[in-house]
Motif scaffolding. Structure first.
Motif, PDB file in Angstrom:
ATOM      1  N   LYS A  88       0.845  -1.204   0.000  1.00 48.94           N
ATOM      2  CA  LYS A  88       0.000   0.000   0.000  1.00 48.94           C
ATOM      3  C   LYS A  88       0.873   1.243   0.000  1.00 48.94           C
ATOM      4  CE  LYS A  88      -0.711   0.379   4.990  1.00 48.94           C
ATOM      5  NZ  LYS A  88      -1.638   0.662   6.072  1.00 48.94           N
ATOM      6  N   GLY A  89       0.267   2.347  -0.415  1.00 46.29           N
ATOM      7  CA  GLY A  89       0.937   3.635  -0.376  1.00 46.29           C
ATOM      8  C   GLY A  89       0.344   4.488   0.721  1.00 46.29           C
ATOM      9  N   CYS A  90       0.792   5.735   0.782  1.00 48.61           N
ATOM     10  CA  CYS A  90       0.285   6.637   1.832  1.00 48.61           C
ATOM     11  C   CYS A  90      -1.164   7.029   1.571  1.00 48.61           C
ATOM     12  CB  CYS A  90       1.160   7.890   1.915  1.00 48.61           C
ATOM     13  SG  CYS A  90       0.935   9.014   0.508  1.00 48.61           S
ATOM     14  N   GLY A  91      -1.577   6.893   0.305  1.00 52.37           N
ATOM     15  CA  GLY A  91      -2.958   7.223  -0.042  1.00 52.37           C
ATOM     16  C   GLY A  91      -3.180   8.691  -0.361  1.00 52.37           C
ATOM     17  N   ARG A  92      -2.170   9.530  -0.110  1.00 54.84           N
ATOM     18  CA  ARG A  92      -2.394  10.980  -0.192  1.00 54.84           C
ATOM     19  C   ARG A  92      -1.503  11.689  -1.219  1.00 54.84           C
ATOM     20  NH1 ARG A  92      -5.562  12.622   3.605  1.00 54.84           N
ATOM     21  NH2 ARG A  92      -4.958  14.771   3.238  1.00 54.84           N
ATOM     22  N   CYS A  93      -0.393  11.075  -1.578  1.00 54.98           N
ATOM     23  CA  CYS A  93       0.517  11.768  -2.504  1.00 54.98           C
ATOM     24  C   CYS A  93      -0.035  11.666  -3.932  1.00 54.98           C
ATOM     25  CB  CYS A  93       1.924  11.169  -2.425  1.00 54.98           C
ATOM     26  SG  CYS A  93       2.065   9.521  -3.136  1.00 54.98           S
ATOM     27  N   ARG A  94       0.586  12.365  -4.848  1.00 53.76           N
ATOM     28  CA  ARG A  94       0.075  12.365  -6.224  1.00 53.76           C
ATOM     29  C   ARG A  94       0.092  10.957  -6.822  1.00 53.76           C
ATOM     30  NH1 ARG A  94       0.412  12.986 -11.639  1.00 53.76           N
ATOM     31  NH2 ARG A  94      -1.122  14.461 -12.423  1.00 53.76           N
ATOM     32  N   ALA A  95       1.166  10.209  -6.523  1.00 53.71           N
ATOM     33  CA  ALA A  95       1.247   8.841  -7.042  1.00 53.71           C
ATOM     34  C   ALA A  95       0.054   8.017  -6.557  1.00 53.71           C
ATOM     35  CB  ALA A  95       2.556   8.189  -6.601  1.00 53.71           C
ATOM     36  N   CYS A  96      -0.215   8.080  -5.266  1.00 53.27           N
ATOM     37  CA  CYS A  96      -1.333   7.299  -4.710  1.00 53.27           C
ATOM     38  C   CYS A  96      -2.665   7.785  -5.252  1.00 53.27           C
ATOM     39  CB  CYS A  96      -1.324   7.385  -3.188  1.00 53.27           C
ATOM     40  SG  CYS A  96       0.015   6.435  -2.443  1.00 53.27           S
ATOM     41  N   GLN A  97      -2.814   9.094  -5.346  1.00 52.01           N
ATOM     42  CA  GLN A  97      -4.084   9.643  -5.821  1.00 52.01           C
ATOM     43  C   GLN A  97      -4.372   9.242  -7.266  1.00 52.01           C
ATOM     44  OE1 GLN A  97      -6.618  11.981  -4.221  1.00 52.01           O
ATOM     45  NE2 GLN A  97      -5.803  10.514  -2.738  1.00 52.01           N
ATOM     46  N   TYR A 103       5.039   4.349  -7.048  1.00 49.04           N
ATOM     47  CA  TYR A 103       5.918   5.525  -6.966  1.00 49.04           C
ATOM     48  C   TYR A 103       5.780   6.267  -5.636  1.00 49.04           C
ATOM     49  CZ  TYR A 103       5.969   4.847 -12.055  1.00 49.04           C
ATOM     50  OH  TYR A 103       6.080   4.315 -13.311  1.00 49.04           O
ATOM     51  N   CYS A 104       4.987   5.748  -4.724  1.00 53.95           N
ATOM     52  CA  CYS A 104       4.783   6.448  -3.443  1.00 53.95           C
ATOM     53  C   CYS A 104       6.058   6.385  -2.610  1.00 53.95           C
ATOM     54  CB  CYS A 104       3.635   5.811  -2.659  1.00 53.95           C
ATOM     55  SG  CYS A 104       3.422   6.531  -1.021  1.00 53.95           S
ATOM     56  N   PRO A 105       6.551   7.528  -2.133  1.00 54.30           N
ATOM     57  CA  PRO A 105       7.780   7.502  -1.323  1.00 54.30           C
ATOM     58  C   PRO A 105       7.587   6.834   0.031  1.00 54.30           C
ATOM     59  CG  PRO A 105       6.926   9.758  -1.527  1.00 54.30           C
ATOM     60  CD  PRO A 105       6.068   8.888  -2.396  1.00 54.30           C
TER      61      PRO A 105
HETATM   62 ZN   LIG Z   1       1.596   7.912  -1.502  1.00 61.75          ZN
END
Ligand SMILES: [Zn+2]
Ligand SMILES: [Zn+2]
Length: 332
Positions: A88-97, A103-105
């Protein structure tokens, strides 16, 4: 639960009992049926990845869901799933959105919550993909890293019907790449440094086995050149040489963690309008596609099976280049 724990780098992994993990919100608990070993696990062993002991490796896990954490939708107890590297990603960065968690850092992987070299693991539900019923979990396991990687590599090559496709390096990744390209109807040239593997490689679906010699690019040109090279070798030198075996507008997709900078002649790149493409596990659709190919029997991972208790011997065998073509471990 029993697990193979990396307690320090460059030391044997310890088989020991650990408390059973519990799934947090958005996570599932999986009873592991099979866990593949990847070349990257050797890099983990040496401490080359950003993770710290103690940790349990294994990023090709397949098993049955035993428990759902809070808020998990879609997945059910009893489902057979595998887990991708990115859970999973952070859900909030541009990559996740934009649905591009790779690509989520702040992406989460097995490095935070533990991998599949154990009887149980927890994983982010979003990192789980359903395994088609009827597909042997031991055959499905290698698809979650090796298979996903090469399926994305094939798609990133933007192959066209009639393309001649070469696969450079016939190991854990390459043996699947040969089968994918064959299943898609391409003429497949398998490039290997090991003439002894030729019969095995032809049986995978290669139309021609090209012996790399000291210059795989020259060998490919002598074989008529290719439109696509799916490169799984670790040798930067070989990648640079193989590029010369591309026909005009050909694409070389690099999937290997190569041992240095890749050198390509400017004229070869420009005048032929050739492309060097970087590739990693990309879209989830690629993961589903390779599972479907395997369920249809069109791609069959060639595996060696071991009990988890032999994890250290398996890793050594991989380092020595003896595995044909992927080692998969099962608990008990
Ligand atoms: Zn993210
Ligand atoms: Zn891997």
């Amino acid at each position: 639960m029993r697990a193979a724990v990396i307690k320090e780098f460059n030391a044997p992994w310890a088989l020991q009992d650990m408390p059973d993990p519990t799934p947090g919100p958005g996570e599932v608990l999986i009873r592991i049926e099979a866990s593949g070993m990847c070349g990257t696990d050797v890099h983990v062993h040496h401490g080359y990845l950003p993770c710290k002991p103690p940790l349990v490796a294994g990023h090709e896990p397949v098993g049955r869901i035993e428990e759902l954490g809070a808020g998990v939708r879609g997945l059910r107890v009893g489902d057979r799933v595998g887990v991708s590297w990115v859970q999973k990603g952070c859900g909030r960065c541009r990559a996740c959105q934009t649905g591009r968690e790779l690509y989520c850092p702040e992406q989460q992987s097995w490095m935070q919550s533990g991998g599949g070299n154990a009887e149980l693991m927890v994983a982010g539900a979003d990192g789980c993909t359903l395994v088609p019923e009827g597909l042997d979990p031991a055959l499905a396991a290698p698809l979650f890293c090796a298979g996903f990687t090469v399926m994305s590599g094939y798609r990133n090559a933007e192959p066209r019907p009639g393309d001649r496709v070469a696969v450079l390096g016939i190991g854990g990744l390459g043996h699947l790449a040969v089968q994918i390209a064959h299943a898609m109807g391409h003429e497949v040239l398998a490039v290997t440094g090991s003439p002894g593997k030729a019969d095995e490689i032809r049986a995978l679906g290669a139309d021609e086995v090209v012996i790399a010699g000291d210059d795989p690019g020259k060998a490919l040109l002598e074989a008529g050149g290719v439109n696509v090279i799916l490169s799984t070798t670790n040798s930067a030198r070989q990648v640079g040489q193989a590029f010369e075996g591309l026909l005009p507008e050909g694409r070389l997709v690099n999937m290997g963690v190569v041992d240095g900078p890749i050198q390509i002649a400017a004229f070869s790149l420009m005048m032929g309008q050739r492309k060097l493409v970087g590739s990693t596990q990309n879209r989830r659709a690629d993961m589903v596609e390779i599972l479907e190919l395997a369920a249809a029997g069109k791609v069959v991972p060639q595996i060696e099976r071991y009990p988890l208790s032999e994890v250290n011997a398996v890793r050594e065998r991989l380092v020595e280049g003896k595995v044909r073509f992927r080692a998969v471990m099962t608990p008990n």
